[in-house]
Write an enzyme that holds these catalytic residues in place. Structure first.
Site, mmCIF file in Angstrom:
data_model
loop_
_atom_site.group_PDB
_atom_site.id
_atom_site.type_symbol
_atom_site.label_atom_id
_atom_site.label_comp_id
_atom_site.label_asym_id
_atom_site.label_seq_id
_atom_site.Cartn_x
_atom_site.Cartn_y
_atom_site.Cartn_z
ATOM 1 N N GLY A 181 0.732 -1.259 0.000
ATOM 2 C CA GLY A 181 0.000 0.000 0.000
ATOM 3 C C GLY A 181 0.759 1.305 0.000
ATOM 4 N N GLY A 183 2.884 2.561 -2.242
ATOM 5 C CA GLY A 183 3.351 3.001 -3.565
ATOM 6 C C GLY A 183 2.710 4.288 -4.056
ATOM 7 N N CYS A 186 -0.374 3.576 -6.074
ATOM 8 C CA CYS A 186 -1.115 2.467 -5.486
ATOM 9 C C CYS A 186 -2.372 3.000 -4.805
ATOM 10 C CB CYS A 186 -0.206 1.837 -4.445
ATOM 11 S SG CYS A 186 -1.042 0.717 -3.365
HETATM 12 P P1 5GP Z 1 6.814 3.830 -5.555
HETATM 13 O O1 5GP Z 1 8.290 3.749 -5.518
HETATM 14 O O2 5GP Z 1 6.310 4.370 -6.850
HETATM 15 O O3 5GP Z 1 6.234 4.562 -4.372
HETATM 16 O O4 5GP Z 1 6.262 2.339 -5.396
HETATM 17 C C1 5GP Z 1 6.562 1.334 -6.329
HETATM 18 C C2 5GP Z 1 5.839 0.080 -5.907
HETATM 19 O O5 5GP Z 1 4.421 0.249 -5.933
HETATM 20 C C3 5GP Z 1 6.032 -1.121 -6.843
HETATM 21 O O6 5GP Z 1 7.286 -1.735 -6.712
HETATM 22 C C4 5GP Z 1 4.883 -2.021 -6.440
HETATM 23 O O7 5GP Z 1 5.162 -2.778 -5.281
HETATM 24 C C5 5GP Z 1 3.796 -1.026 -6.087
HETATM 25 N N1 5GP Z 1 2.795 -0.931 -7.162
HETATM 26 C C6 5GP Z 1 3.006 -0.740 -8.474
HETATM 27 N N2 5GP Z 1 1.849 -0.691 -9.159
HETATM 28 C C7 5GP Z 1 0.867 -0.858 -8.254
HETATM 29 C C8 5GP Z 1 -0.557 -0.929 -8.335
HETATM 30 O O8 5GP Z 1 -1.169 -0.765 -9.394
HETATM 31 N N3 5GP Z 1 -1.216 -1.167 -7.183
HETATM 32 C C9 5GP Z 1 -0.562 -1.344 -5.994
HETATM 33 N N4 5GP Z 1 -1.285 -1.625 -4.925
HETATM 34 N N5 5GP Z 1 0.770 -1.241 -5.868
HETATM 35 C C10 5GP Z 1 1.480 -1.022 -6.991
#
Ligand code: 5GP
Length: 347
Positions: A181, A183, A186
């Site tokens: 959660g 991300g 996300c």
């Molecule tokens: P960020 O670095 O952008 O904050 O987080 C990246 C991470 O977000 C990814 O490695 C993956 O675990 C998560 N993530 C990517 N796409 C999605 C999505 O569509 N839904 C959710 N719940 N998490 C995502």
């Protein structure tokens, strides 16, 4: 129903307290780490920052740029075999040390993985990635993959609690991916109410993993180099980033031009954009759990990497850690209700 009343913390709830140090300059700081992995026995040396296995971030182009600086890329799972083949042909063998092939847990994924490994037996890392790592089926899949590939490094996730980290390590994973959660694209917390503040998840999961000789990846929620430093300070062995690497030349996603300004599309892997692209639509029984956004085009990723690595080196000098390995034991977090001063941020 039960309530755990211990307050769990995210990156925004803490800062790292400076400490006296004998380091003269950030040049003296080494960000490389060396790990020996629990089951595979493989040894890896590099800078433990990983581009996320999203089709807008974990691309072959990103992998080439990051491997040059000894950073790692989890390649997304939507490349076709012929694309893997040309990638292996045009890159040096050394790059195979800095990439993982990502898969889900259906039969088709196992078959594709076998074909990729056949194309390049030197490929060392497999990332078995599901949104919810708490299912029995997932644990069984990890066990089966370990039996099939005794000497590959297996990354498995995502989970956020110590008992599940232990279960997956005992099932044969070397490295556990932690985060539900946090991300940037996300929406799981909004759509389901489920999640765990990332800093506490790292602290608890690292403790569980290190007790068994495993490692963890903190996955998601880093918005600044300071957040990455906090993740390492909390005990993460690796930090995975998505949004911070979006919008570059090497990133995937459509380039958009509006009023003379350039943007790149960025979306979650469970967003309706991704599901339409890869599966022809959002299945009836599920909701999209990801956003689609456009981020300003930032040019080559090299400059962003310099900014990130420079920031973390500086963290190490503030607390007197000559090597990244020492950052956790030099870290004291203070709880705060303020972060940066934003007075000029929108001017
Ligand atoms: P960020 O670095 O952008 O904050 O987080 C990246 C991470 O977000 C990814 O490695 C993956 O675990 C998560 N993530 C990517 N796409 C999605 C999505 O569509 N839904 C959710 N719940 N998490 C995502």
């Amino acid at each position: 129903m039960r309530i755990e009343s211990d307050l769990k913390l995210g990156f925004k709830d803490v800062m790292i307290r400076p400490k006296r140090s004998t380091l003269k300059s950030r040049k003296q700081v080494s960000l490389e780490r060396e790990f020996k992995f629990l089951h595979s026995g493989q040894i890896w040396k590099g800078i433990p920052i990983i581009a996320a296995n999203m089709d807008t971030v974990g691309t072959f182009e990103m992998a080439k740029a990051l491997a040059e600086k000894k950073l790692f890329t989890a390649i997304h799972k939507h490349y076709e075999l012929n694309e893997w083949e040309s990638f292996f042909k045009e890159t040096v063998n050394e790059t195979s040390n800095f990439i993982a092939a990502s898969i889900g847990t259906v039969q088709r994924d196992s078959e594709k993985l076998a074909a990729i490994v056949k194309l390049n037996p030197a490929l060392k890392f497999i990332c078995i990635d599901v949104a919810n790592g708490y299912s029995e089926h997932f644990v069984e899949f990890v066990k089966k993959t370990r039996e099939q590939y005794p000497d590959k490094v297996i990354i498995a996730g995502n989970v956020v609690t110590g008992e599940m980290v232990e279960e997956l390590l005992l099932a044969g994973a070397d490295i556990i991916k932690v985060g539900i959660g946090p991300g940037s694209v996300c929406t799981t917390r909004v759509k389901t109410g489920v999640g765990y503040p990332q800093l506490s998840a790292i602290i608890e999961c690292a403790d569980a993993a290190h007790g068994l000789g495993g490692q963890i990846i903190s996955d998601g929620g880093c918005t600044t180099p300071g957040d990455i430093a906090k993740a390492f300070g909390a005990g993460a062995d690796f930090v995975m980033i998505g949004g911070m690497l979006a919008g570059h030349t090497e990133s995937g996603g459509e380039l958009i031009e509006e009023d003379g300004k350039k943007y790149k599309q960025f979306y979650g892997m469970s967003s309706s954009t991704a599901m339409e692209k890869h599966f022809g639509g959002v299945a009836e029984y599920r909701a999209s759990e990801g956003k689609t956004v456009k981020v300003p085009f930032k040019g080559d990723v090299e400059y962003t990497l310099q900014d990130i690595l420079g920031g973390i080196r500086s963290t190490c000098t503030y607390v007197g850690a000559p090597r990244l390995k020492e950052l956790t034991k030099r870290t004291t977090f203070i709880r705060v209700v303020e972060q940066e001063n934003r007075v000029y941020n929108n001017k």
